[in-house]
Design a protein around this motif. Sequence first.
Motif, PDB file in Angstrom:
ATOM      1  N   SER A 217      17.298  70.040  10.075  1.00  0.00           N
ATOM      2  CA  SER A 217      17.609  69.818  11.465  1.00  0.00           C
ATOM      3  C   SER A 217      16.378  69.771  12.637  1.00  0.00           C
ATOM      4  O   SER A 217      15.428  70.252  12.006  1.00  0.00           O
ATOM      5  CB  SER A 217      18.642  70.870  11.924  1.00  0.00           C
ATOM      6  OG  SER A 217      17.908  72.189  12.265  1.00  0.00           O
ATOM      7  N   TYR A 218      16.468  69.451  13.834  1.00  0.00           N
ATOM      8  CA  TYR A 218      15.437  69.303  14.577  1.00  0.00           C
ATOM      9  C   TYR A 218      14.961  70.647  14.871  1.00  0.00           C
ATOM     10  O   TYR A 218      13.826  70.900  15.260  1.00  0.00           O
ATOM     11  CB  TYR A 218      15.878  68.352  15.752  1.00  0.00           C
ATOM     12  CG  TYR A 218      16.091  66.992  15.579  1.00  0.00           C
ATOM     13  CD1 TYR A 218      15.065  65.916  14.928  1.00  0.00           C
ATOM     14  CD2 TYR A 218      17.264  66.409  16.121  1.00  0.00           C
ATOM     15  CE1 TYR A 218      15.189  64.661  14.519  1.00  0.00           C
ATOM     16  CE2 TYR A 218      17.526  64.954  15.789  1.00  0.00           C
ATOM     17  CZ  TYR A 218      16.785  64.388  15.015  1.00  0.00           C
ATOM     18  OH  TYR A 218      16.808  62.963  14.751  1.00  0.00           O
ATOM     19  N   ALA A 219      16.067  71.368  15.008  1.00  0.00           N
ATOM     20  CA  ALA A 219      15.639  72.830  15.638  1.00  0.00           C
ATOM     21  C   ALA A 219      15.009  73.719  14.728  1.00  0.00           C
ATOM     22  O   ALA A 219      14.296  74.584  15.064  1.00  0.00           O
ATOM     23  CB  ALA A 219      17.101  73.419  15.887  1.00  0.00           C
ATOM     24  N   GLU A 220      14.536  73.014  13.429  1.00  0.00           N
ATOM     25  CA  GLU A 220      13.813  74.043  12.428  1.00  0.00           C
ATOM     26  C   GLU A 220      12.367  73.934  12.818  1.00  0.00           C
ATOM     27  O   GLU A 220      11.618  74.868  12.429  1.00  0.00           O
ATOM     28  CB  GLU A 220      13.815  73.317  11.034  1.00  0.00           C
ATOM     29  CG  GLU A 220      15.405  73.842  10.420  1.00  0.00           C
ATOM     30  CD  GLU A 220      15.514  73.006   9.149  1.00  0.00           C
ATOM     31  OE1 GLU A 220      14.381  72.993   8.214  1.00  0.00           O
ATOM     32  OE2 GLU A 220      16.291  72.857   8.745  1.00  0.00           O
ATOM     33  N   ALA A 221      12.074  72.880  13.768  1.00  0.00           N
ATOM     34  CA  ALA A 221      10.623  72.877  14.058  1.00  0.00           C
ATOM     35  C   ALA A 221      10.560  73.451  15.483  1.00  0.00           C
ATOM     36  O   ALA A 221      11.524  73.706  16.257  1.00  0.00           O
ATOM     37  CB  ALA A 221      10.098  71.440  14.161  1.00  0.00           C
ATOM     38  N   GLU A 237      12.556  60.035   8.630  1.00  0.00           N
ATOM     39  CA  GLU A 237      12.102  59.739  10.024  1.00  0.00           C
ATOM     40  C   GLU A 237      11.093  60.687  10.472  1.00  0.00           C
ATOM     41  O   GLU A 237      11.211  61.834  10.062  1.00  0.00           O
ATOM     42  CB  GLU A 237      13.250  59.654  11.047  1.00  0.00           C
ATOM     43  CG  GLU A 237      14.332  58.923  10.612  1.00  0.00           C
ATOM     44  CD  GLU A 237      15.546  58.672  11.604  1.00  0.00           C
ATOM     45  OE1 GLU A 237      15.307  59.420  12.756  1.00  0.00           O
ATOM     46  OE2 GLU A 237      16.405  57.841  11.325  1.00  0.00           O
ATOM     47  N   ILE A 238       9.984  60.370  11.440  1.00  0.00           N
ATOM     48  CA  ILE A 238       9.103  61.335  11.795  1.00  0.00           C
ATOM     49  C   ILE A 238       9.702  61.632  13.213  1.00  0.00           C
ATOM     50  O   ILE A 238       9.683  60.559  14.062  1.00  0.00           O
ATOM     51  CB  ILE A 238       7.642  60.829  12.041  1.00  0.00           C
ATOM     52  CG1 ILE A 238       7.332  60.243  10.509  1.00  0.00           C
ATOM     53  CG2 ILE A 238       6.795  61.619  12.456  1.00  0.00           C
ATOM     54  CD1 ILE A 238       5.925  59.412  10.399  1.00  0.00           C
ATOM     55  N   SER A 239       9.852  62.945  13.528  1.00  0.00           N
ATOM     56  CA  SER A 239      10.375  63.307  14.760  1.00  0.00           C
ATOM     57  C   SER A 239       9.698  64.474  15.365  1.00  0.00           C
ATOM     58  O   SER A 239       8.947  65.075  14.724  1.00  0.00           O
ATOM     59  CB  SER A 239      11.845  63.739  14.472  1.00  0.00           C
ATOM     60  OG  SER A 239      12.723  62.673  14.068  1.00  0.00           O
ATOM     61  N   VAL A 240      10.204  64.680  16.739  1.00  0.00           N
ATOM     62  CA  VAL A 240       9.423  65.968  17.360  1.00  0.00           C
ATOM     63  C   VAL A 240      10.525  66.528  17.901  1.00  0.00           C
ATOM     64  O   VAL A 240      11.422  65.896  18.617  1.00  0.00           O
ATOM     65  CB  VAL A 240       8.440  65.437  18.225  1.00  0.00           C
ATOM     66  CG1 VAL A 240       8.166  66.590  19.552  1.00  0.00           C
ATOM     67  CG2 VAL A 240       7.087  65.016  17.712  1.00  0.00           C
ATOM     68  N   ASN A 241      10.623  67.930  17.622  1.00  0.00           N
ATOM     69  CA  ASN A 241      11.998  68.623  18.332  1.00  0.00           C
ATOM     70  C   ASN A 241      11.840  68.565  19.842  1.00  0.00           C
ATOM     71  O   ASN A 241      10.912  69.088  20.333  1.00  0.00           O
ATOM     72  CB  ASN A 241      11.846  69.934  17.744  1.00  0.00           C
ATOM     73  CG  ASN A 241      12.978  70.796  18.399  1.00  0.00           C
ATOM     74  OD1 ASN A 241      14.088  70.199  18.715  1.00  0.00           O
ATOM     75  ND2 ASN A 241      13.068  71.858  18.339  1.00  0.00           N
ATOM     76  N   ASN A 242      12.880  67.968  20.477  1.00  0.00           N
ATOM     77  CA  ASN A 242      13.026  67.896  21.846  1.00  0.00           C
ATOM     78  C   ASN A 242      11.766  67.209  22.510  1.00  0.00           C
ATOM     79  O   ASN A 242      11.285  67.186  23.596  1.00  0.00           O
ATOM     80  CB  ASN A 242      13.290  69.156  22.664  1.00  0.00           C
ATOM     81  CG  ASN A 242      14.573  69.757  22.735  1.00  0.00           C
ATOM     82  OD1 ASN A 242      15.646  68.801  22.972  1.00  0.00           O
ATOM     83  ND2 ASN A 242      14.815  70.958  22.288  1.00  0.00           N
ATOM     84  N   GLY A 243      11.196  66.047  21.936  1.00  0.00           N
ATOM     85  CA  GLY A 243      10.143  65.364  22.227  1.00  0.00           C
ATOM     86  C   GLY A 243       9.995  64.052  21.599  1.00  0.00           C
ATOM     87  O   GLY A 243      11.031  63.716  20.708  1.00  0.00           O
ATOM     88  N   SER A 244       9.147  63.138  21.863  1.00  0.00           N
ATOM     89  CA  SER A 244       9.054  61.812  21.276  1.00  0.00           C
ATOM     90  C   SER A 244       7.690  61.826  20.190  1.00  0.00           C
ATOM     91  O   SER A 244       6.514  62.044  20.803  1.00  0.00           O
ATOM     92  CB  SER A 244       8.677  60.967  22.256  1.00  0.00           C
ATOM     93  OG  SER A 244       8.172  59.681  21.840  1.00  0.00           O
ATOM     94  N   ALA A 245       8.040  61.608  18.938  1.00  0.00           N
ATOM     95  CA  ALA A 245       7.029  61.646  17.873  1.00  0.00           C
ATOM     96  C   ALA A 245       6.324  60.143  18.181  1.00  0.00           C
ATOM     97  O   ALA A 245       5.050  60.150  18.055  1.00  0.00           O
ATOM     98  CB  ALA A 245       7.701  61.292  16.518  1.00  0.00           C
TER      99      ALA A 245
ATOM    100  N   ASP B  71      22.749  66.415  22.775  1.00  0.00           N
ATOM    101  CA  ASP B  71      23.007  67.151  21.541  1.00  0.00           C
ATOM    102  C   ASP B  71      21.526  67.380  20.946  1.00  0.00           C
ATOM    103  O   ASP B  71      21.448  67.340  19.750  1.00  0.00           O
ATOM    104  CB  ASP B  71      24.044  66.576  20.557  1.00  0.00           C
ATOM    105  CG  ASP B  71      24.385  67.546  19.478  1.00  0.00           C
ATOM    106  OD1 ASP B  71      24.277  68.780  19.721  1.00  0.00           O
ATOM    107  OD2 ASP B  71      25.153  66.952  18.605  1.00  0.00           O
ATOM    108  N   PRO B  72      20.998  68.187  21.680  1.00  0.00           N
ATOM    109  CA  PRO B  72      19.483  68.443  21.182  1.00  0.00           C
ATOM    110  C   PRO B  72      19.586  69.563  19.820  1.00  0.00           C
ATOM    111  O   PRO B  72      18.716  69.623  19.243  1.00  0.00           O
ATOM    112  CB  PRO B  72      18.759  69.279  22.435  1.00  0.00           C
ATOM    113  CG  PRO B  72      19.871  69.629  23.405  1.00  0.00           C
ATOM    114  CD  PRO B  72      21.022  68.580  23.196  1.00  0.00           C
ATOM    115  N   GLY B  73      20.921  70.303  20.084  1.00  0.00           N
ATOM    116  CA  GLY B  73      20.916  71.306  18.723  1.00  0.00           C
ATOM    117  C   GLY B  73      21.693  70.523  17.591  1.00  0.00           C
ATOM    118  O   GLY B  73      22.015  71.318  16.574  1.00  0.00           O
ATOM    119  N   VAL B  74      21.932  69.214  17.376  1.00  0.00           N
ATOM    120  CA  VAL B  74      22.285  68.556  16.380  1.00  0.00           C
ATOM    121  C   VAL B  74      21.931  69.261  14.999  1.00  0.00           C
ATOM    122  O   VAL B  74      20.488  69.317  14.599  1.00  0.00           O
ATOM    123  CB  VAL B  74      22.386  67.035  16.390  1.00  0.00           C
ATOM    124  CG1 VAL B  74      21.035  66.638  16.419  1.00  0.00           C
ATOM    125  CG2 VAL B  74      23.191  66.499  15.194  1.00  0.00           C
ATOM    126  N   GLY B  75      22.745  69.427  14.261  1.00  0.00           N
ATOM    127  CA  GLY B  75      22.213  69.794  12.843  1.00  0.00           C
ATOM    128  C   GLY B  75      21.973  71.372  12.648  1.00  0.00           C
ATOM    129  O   GLY B  75      21.925  71.990  11.695  1.00  0.00           O
TER     130      GLY B  75
END
Lengths: 273, 273, 273
Positions: A217-221, A237-245, B71-75
Amino acid sequence: MKKIVALLTDFGWDDNYVGIIKGVILNINSNLQVVDICHSINPQNIIQGALRLKSAYSYFPKKTVFLCVVDPGVGSKREAVILKTKDYFFVAPDNGLLSLVVDEHSPKEIYTITNRRYFIEPLSCTFHGRDILAPVAAHIASGVPLHRFGKRKEALKKIALPKVIVDHKKQCLQGQIIDIDRFGNCITNLTEKDLAVIKRKVSLKFKGYTVSRIASSYAEAEEDQPLVIVGSRGYLEISVNNGSAAKKFNLRIGTPIKVLPKDSLNLLDKRDI
Amino acid sequence: MKKIVALLTDFGWDDNYVGIIKGVILNINSNLQVVDICHSINPQNIIQGALRLKSAYSYFPKKTVFLCVVDPGVGSKREAVILKTKDYFFVAPDNGLLSLVVDEHSPKEIYTITNRRYFIEPLSCTFHGRDILAPVAAHIASGVPLHRFGKRKEALKKIALPKVIVDHKKQCLQGQIIDIDRFGNCITNLTEKDLAVIKRKVSLKFKGYTVSRIASSYAEAEEDQPLVIVGSRGYLEISVNNGSAAKKFNLRIGTPIKVLPKDSLNLLDKRDI
Amino acid sequence: MKKIVALLTDFGWDDNYVGIIKGVILNINSNLQVVDICHSINPQNIIQGALRLKSAYSYFPKKTVFLCVVDPGVGSKREAVILKTKDYFFVAPDNGLLSLVVDEHSPKEIYTITNRRYFIEPLSCTFHGRDILAPVAAHIASGVPLHRFGKRKEALKKIALPKVIVDHKKQCLQGQIIDIDRFGNCITNLTEKDLAVIKRKVSLKFKGYTVSRIASSYAEAEEDQPLVIVGSRGYLEISVNNGSAAKKFNLRIGTPIKVLPKDSLNLLDKRDI
């Protein structure tokens, strides 16, 4: 049950082209339901169109007619076609746009579209989406048999998609970014299956950066920190938690991505994050 | 009477996420009518989502099911919920997105969404809008009783919204800009009721500028000149006739707005317009 | 047969204004089909609205109700009107937005909209699209007779559109760019009929560039090379094969376009392409 015509085009949302296509369809059968899948395919980008169609079509009801228009060759000799698979109908220029559908489901029937009876006349040079493809899609959704539109055809034109390169000896993979979404998530062409080649834990490397966190989940980072996640299309996918990779690492469609076993990382790489 | 599922998300118009959600809903029940309220909520901006939902939902037919995905907390561990009010159903992550609905209408029933029977499997980590919220919304609109989706729940998470600060002694108010629209109209969190605190005529002050014209149409100001008007959401808006207030005064969401009695204005302020 | 309300506005896709209008319409009659023609008219640009309406409306089913909102005078004394033509209904502010429809089809009936029974109260100052025009459009599509909404009216306000200037002596025409689409195609106000004035082959000249290729498909020009083509709206368009003419030549709405007989070109012009 309501019959659906689903649209995927590169017409964008700013002009009235999509609206006109809807008018044409409803003028033929006002009981059809017209649904937008995506109109923001980069102009004339057939590969992006094929990828976005692939990740969407199987969620639609059986018998949906997909009207797909990414058509750099409009007005030239390229053919317009109908593809019937087990569950769906597709109407599109024959330029590779349906390549990934055909990869997943072998065609039941393919027809060229030549019967001018179903066209809007006078035919324009530049907007066959309106004059040919939309009316044909509306007639298919209304039950007109496919053989009425033209002749059978054996195969569709295919386009080559960016492939994952495997180096078994070094146990590394080379992929690339194939799409970027509104959130700046960078979709690669790598799947979990690809990773299975490397038996150990892996890291993704791009532009001198390395991301080792494969998260669920995104929240893990931490806030504004990167992660790799299996996205909703099944690709890494390369993502950034609450941001734009995409912004943080300045990534683009086509940026190469390397996958390495975690323990093989260059110990001198100071930009690890 | 046709059943409606209305969508409010931060998915934007460029990707195919909204299209996929429509496919999922129509695959469950192709007789539903799916309507877009807004998909351009700034990514992960729950407050903006709550505000835009508030200004829209009450115009829809009774029994409409609102599918809300910011939904920033998805997952992660955040719950997905169903809210039933007197007239409507709402399906959303439990992160405050429904705060302003609950402020206006106390919940009749709240349920957590846990019954995987209604989910799309395999569940993705990143797109519960597609895999959980959309199918549940479609099933509610199709008449499935709410208790089937999970357990009752007492209350929803709330978020704090920017509040208007009243200084009774100085007879002034402090608010802020909470949204900006396509025309550059700057929506404040100030209402006419707030102004009633100050018994005299008022001026709005921001970034060193002062606007004293409280107008009842844009045309009351000269071309390209500013005015304050009670906007369509009931909030005071700073506008420019045939122009953009946001651009002209470089205003942003969060810019502070002061309301002063008209006669209290600093006479030395040379930037009055 | 399903009744259609088709929307053309300058509300854009980012706010929730269009969504609210759909809520209002469906709240009056949830069996109506609401279709988007275009919402990206440049803010308050009545001429662009009129042009885009003209190129779209005739593709829709008979009896469609067109709800058109480009309304800089909202809240002022400008009237709201209903236009009935042979095939369609139009609901709009009386500010010239329907000029080009009336040019093609003389009005059967025109009504002012004054009966507050059909308005949403309390009436806002800034959003008559929601409070007046949308409910009236929904009621018309639901069969309410036009005389219920207000009084008959003789004529609509007209706006002047950029005209083509003909110089018979020099056998040249002067037009301009009136719209630019997502692909960078530049739509001029010149038609094939205009060209017939000049009996010889022609060239288009703009900003020092000259294009002599009148093509019948984009593919007739080399990649990234310019061409002139009769576009889908019947106007001459300046395009670039697989590229953007607007970007390549820095063209804008309003840029003048000259048409000259091919053999009259200044032989010293070195920028011919």
